[in-house]
Enzyme design. Sequence first.
Site, mmCIF file in Angstrom:
data_model
loop_
_atom_site.group_PDB
_atom_site.id
_atom_site.type_symbol
_atom_site.label_atom_id
_atom_site.label_comp_id
_atom_site.label_asym_id
_atom_site.label_seq_id
_atom_site.Cartn_x
_atom_site.Cartn_y
_atom_site.Cartn_z
ATOM 1 N N GLY A 80 30.488 32.598 27.427
ATOM 2 C CA GLY A 80 29.059 32.229 27.671
ATOM 3 C C GLY A 80 28.371 33.010 28.001
ATOM 4 N N CYS A 105 23.728 20.193 34.375
ATOM 5 C CA CYS A 105 23.960 20.862 33.093
ATOM 6 C C CYS A 105 25.654 20.519 32.690
ATOM 7 C CB CYS A 105 23.978 22.239 33.179
ATOM 8 S SG CYS A 105 25.115 23.021 34.542
ATOM 9 N N GLY A 152 31.597 32.396 31.902
ATOM 10 C CA GLY A 152 32.564 33.588 31.663
ATOM 11 C C GLY A 152 31.978 34.387 30.258
ATOM 12 N N PHE A 153 32.939 35.197 29.627
ATOM 13 C CA PHE A 153 32.662 35.885 28.630
ATOM 14 C C PHE A 153 32.120 35.260 27.331
ATOM 15 C CE2 PHE A 153 36.458 38.053 30.766
ATOM 16 C CZ PHE A 153 35.814 38.890 31.452
#
Length: 520
Positions: free
Chosen positions: A416, A242, A413-414
């Site tokens: 994503g 990814c 994190g936030f």
Amino acid sequence: MSTAFAGHMLERAVWAAESFATYDADSVGRIAQAVADAAYEASGHYAEWAVRETGMGVVADKIRKNQACSRGILEFYRGQDFVSPRVDELDKIVEIPRPAGVVLALTPTTNPVSSVYFKVLIAMLTRNAIVVAPHPRAKLSCADAAHMLSAAAVEAGAPDGIIQVVDEPTIPLMEALMSDDRTDVIVATGGSSVVRAAYSSGNPALGVGPGNVPVFVDATADVRLAAQRIVDSKAFDNSLLCTNESVLIAEDAVADGLTREMQRVGAHFLDVDDVNRLREYMFPEGHLNTDVVGKDAVWIADKIGLRLTAKTRLLVAPFDVVRSEEVLAHEKLSPVIGMVRVPDADRGVRAARAVVRIAGAGHSAAIHSENSHTIMNYAALVPVLRISVNVGNSTGSAGLDTNLAPSMTIGTGFAGRSSIGDNLEPKHLLNWARVAYNSDESVRMANLSGVEIWQVPAGAVPVYPIASNAAPRSGAAVPKSVPRIIRADSPVRGSSTDADRLRAELRRIVVEELSQLNKR
């Protein structure tokens, strides 16, 4: 496999986790080393099997990932102790590691066996039990690998059931495993739907968001090296990581030179008609055609009517503006990269921000530059949590060609919508209990030298000893309702005959219980 049997797996994992949580650091290290060695030796076997089973990727590159996620993991964390208490005499705090307990590991079809290797090893380093739930398209190679690792762990002294695998994954079974309160944490790697299901299960989950990596080549970059690194990165395992680059942003001053250098090392640049045919084939009705995932550039070119030589490693699709309506600005998971030109570095940063707004927030980005100001401006303004500099991002952000933690699970994190922002590491499968003494200088901290709270397991490791629904789960480290590990000096093992009789009786109970379940 029935949902009732899922409960048996989890109860067995609970028993193994509670036993494993008492092991000392040397015993844990020995078990982890045995697992890593077994995984490493079988890297080629499972790389070939995964490609054959899934139809995706490149055997040689999967070998590298398997090796990096076996002995490579142990090498990276060599010298780090996830077992012993940590004593801070200055602040008078003692930290005691508490394993999560039972880890449910959802693994993807894109990086199947390397993800199994990786998650199993970080679970072993932190004294957790793990139940592997592979993607149905990769279930055979993943299940076989997990069984092999389980055998290696038990032979090295781990409790029976410390590594288990779902041989026949189904949606009802996955839902049962994810929602069961005996699952302590879910580690979800896969598509957005899988991650969302993990987060909505009611149990703690460590999930990740999708990637869509912008790569910016500015006017100060070494164009020859940048071209080689980008093509190598996009061709690596046919872009199944990814972290692979999705949109190439080139500053006008170097764009022509970059094009020539990329062509020299195996990139084919599509003309306008080719790009239109590619859009129609790769993104019918605006959604990615999953048939292209993990296929090579020549295979994809053939599908749009192009006959290219076997030396072609990457298809480059130029387009004008980064916007959500442009499908080539979205994630592709194949050796196809969109390309836009920008007049200057500021426009390059803005284009990269636009790519990440479309998808990939919090994930990763790459830049090829020698300008420190541009690099830092790019890192500060593009909303991702890892930025690879002058290295292919596939292996850079995954920690294979940088000093980031090597990982098959990339936290976003936030931004994503992920519960972690790091590359997944052993530390994420632990909590630390903190023993805090009075901060008053007149109050002395106890002398803890020589105090041992974990132990070397004695005697042979027994098989799972009881029918799985015979007793409820307890929160204690070794609950009264679950028999303790039968050790060589235990009175219940007065003789080998007594032990054999006991095991035979316990097996009879389990068989009888399973038979009753099958009749329901």
